[in-house]
Design an enzyme around this catalytic site. Sequence first.
Site, PDB file in Angstrom:
ATOM      1  NE  ARG A   1      20.153  27.921  70.563  1.00  0.00           N
ATOM      2  CZ  ARG A   1      19.097  28.536  70.042  1.00  0.00           C
ATOM      3  NH1 ARG A   1      19.087  28.854  68.764  1.00  0.00           N
ATOM      4  NH2 ARG A   1      18.062  28.840  70.801  1.00  0.00           N
TER       5      ARG A   1
ATOM      6  N   PRO B   1      38.437  36.761  59.175  1.00  0.00           N
ATOM      7  CG  PRO B   1      39.612  38.275  60.507  1.00  0.00           C
ATOM      8  CD  PRO B   1      39.750  36.945  59.812  1.00  0.00           C
TER       9      PRO B   1
HETATM   10  N1  SAM Z   1      45.490  39.032  59.761  1.00  0.00           N
HETATM   11  C1  SAM Z   1      44.104  38.704  59.837  1.00  0.00           C
HETATM   12  C2  SAM Z   1      43.283  39.817  59.230  1.00  0.00           C
HETATM   13  O1  SAM Z   1      43.679  40.952  59.323  1.00  0.00           O
HETATM   14  O2  SAM Z   1      42.188  39.509  58.706  1.00  0.00           O
HETATM   15  C3  SAM Z   1      43.676  38.481  61.274  1.00  0.00           C
HETATM   16  C4  SAM Z   1      44.196  37.225  61.845  1.00  0.00           C
HETATM   17  S1  SAM Z   1      43.538  36.874  63.442  1.00  0.00           S
HETATM   18  C5  SAM Z   1      44.631  37.769  64.485  1.00  0.00           C
HETATM   19  C6  SAM Z   1      43.967  35.199  63.723  1.00  0.00           C
HETATM   20  C7  SAM Z   1      42.890  34.192  63.395  1.00  0.00           C
HETATM   21  O3  SAM Z   1      41.765  34.438  64.198  1.00  0.00           O
HETATM   22  C8  SAM Z   1      42.379  34.183  61.980  1.00  0.00           C
HETATM   23  O4  SAM Z   1      43.209  33.438  61.125  1.00  0.00           O
HETATM   24  C9  SAM Z   1      41.004  33.558  62.144  1.00  0.00           C
HETATM   25  O5  SAM Z   1      41.068  32.149  62.119  1.00  0.00           O
HETATM   26  C10 SAM Z   1      40.586  34.031  63.514  1.00  0.00           C
HETATM   27  N2  SAM Z   1      39.670  35.186  63.489  1.00  0.00           N
HETATM   28  C11 SAM Z   1      39.913  36.410  63.994  1.00  0.00           C
HETATM   29  N3  SAM Z   1      38.875  37.215  63.836  1.00  0.00           N
HETATM   30  C12 SAM Z   1      37.920  36.493  63.218  1.00  0.00           C
HETATM   31  C13 SAM Z   1      36.595  36.778  62.758  1.00  0.00           C
HETATM   32  N4  SAM Z   1      36.058  37.964  62.903  1.00  0.00           N
HETATM   33  N5  SAM Z   1      35.906  35.785  62.178  1.00  0.00           N
HETATM   34  C14 SAM Z   1      36.429  34.557  62.015  1.00  0.00           C
HETATM   35  N6  SAM Z   1      37.686  34.245  62.414  1.00  0.00           N
HETATM   36  C15 SAM Z   1      38.418  35.190  62.999  1.00  0.00           C
END
Ligand code: SAM
Length: 217
Positions: free
Chosen positions: A155, A87
């Site tokens: 795509r 994120p």
């Molecule tokens: N602790 C992190 C934070 O607060 O930013 C969130 C971790 S999330 C529960 C678990 C995993 O989901 C991340 O390591 C990432 O690989 C993926 N993920 C979750 N949201 C995402 C987003 N908006 N964009 C990209 N990857 C995401």
Amino acid sequence: MRFDILTIFPKAFDSYLGESIIKRAITKKLIKIVIHDIRKFSTDKHHKTDDSPFGGGAGMLMTPQPLYDAIKHAKKLNKGPVIYFSPRGETFTQIKAEKLAKKYSKKGVILICGRYEGIDERIIDLLVDEEISIGEYVLTGGELPAMILLDSVSRLLKGVLGRSESHEEDSFSLALDRKKEYPHYTRPAVFKKLKVPEVLMGGNHKEIDKWRKNHLK
Ligand code: SAM
């Protein structure tokens, strides 16, 4: 284009990759998707891939060893950049998809799906080239972001969309000056008393282009 995807939930990809345009692109060998199960790289006797964070706090973290070995393995097969979904990364856009499709169509990309609270920072320091976010919200894992990236990039590759499908004038594309596309209509000409704009049914392509340009959002 080759996509090497590292995940602890390899089955999450099965149904999506087995349908429609992506399935056809795989069959036609326009894209190759290799899913690597991070768990298989764990040297722990229970194939553990997570542990509690130093400093305390809620949740678990993905440990560095299985990820390190999995990424090193993928890098032998794929010379493209290592992308970790997070994120906090750069927000993914159509322009970014266009850049990836153009730059890495030969080399490919390596995609790392995080889980839990994310991954040990040292993996990012040692092996990750880019962090990409798919938007300002938090998912349980990086598998959906990986599917979003591979779908949007695939795509754009030559031959992936059929002649009746097109990405040339998609919303947010460079071709549309990053605007959102114009409204579309098909038969019938009147639906629930709503009429299709006259100009679209007239066959004057200059006028149609003008109307479409004026209706970009
Ligand atoms: N602790 C992190 C934070 O607060 O930013 C969130 C971790 S999330 C529960 C678990 C995993 O989901 C991340 O390591 C990432 O690989 C993926 N993920 C979750 N949201 C995402 C987003 N908006 N964009 C990209 N990857 C995401």
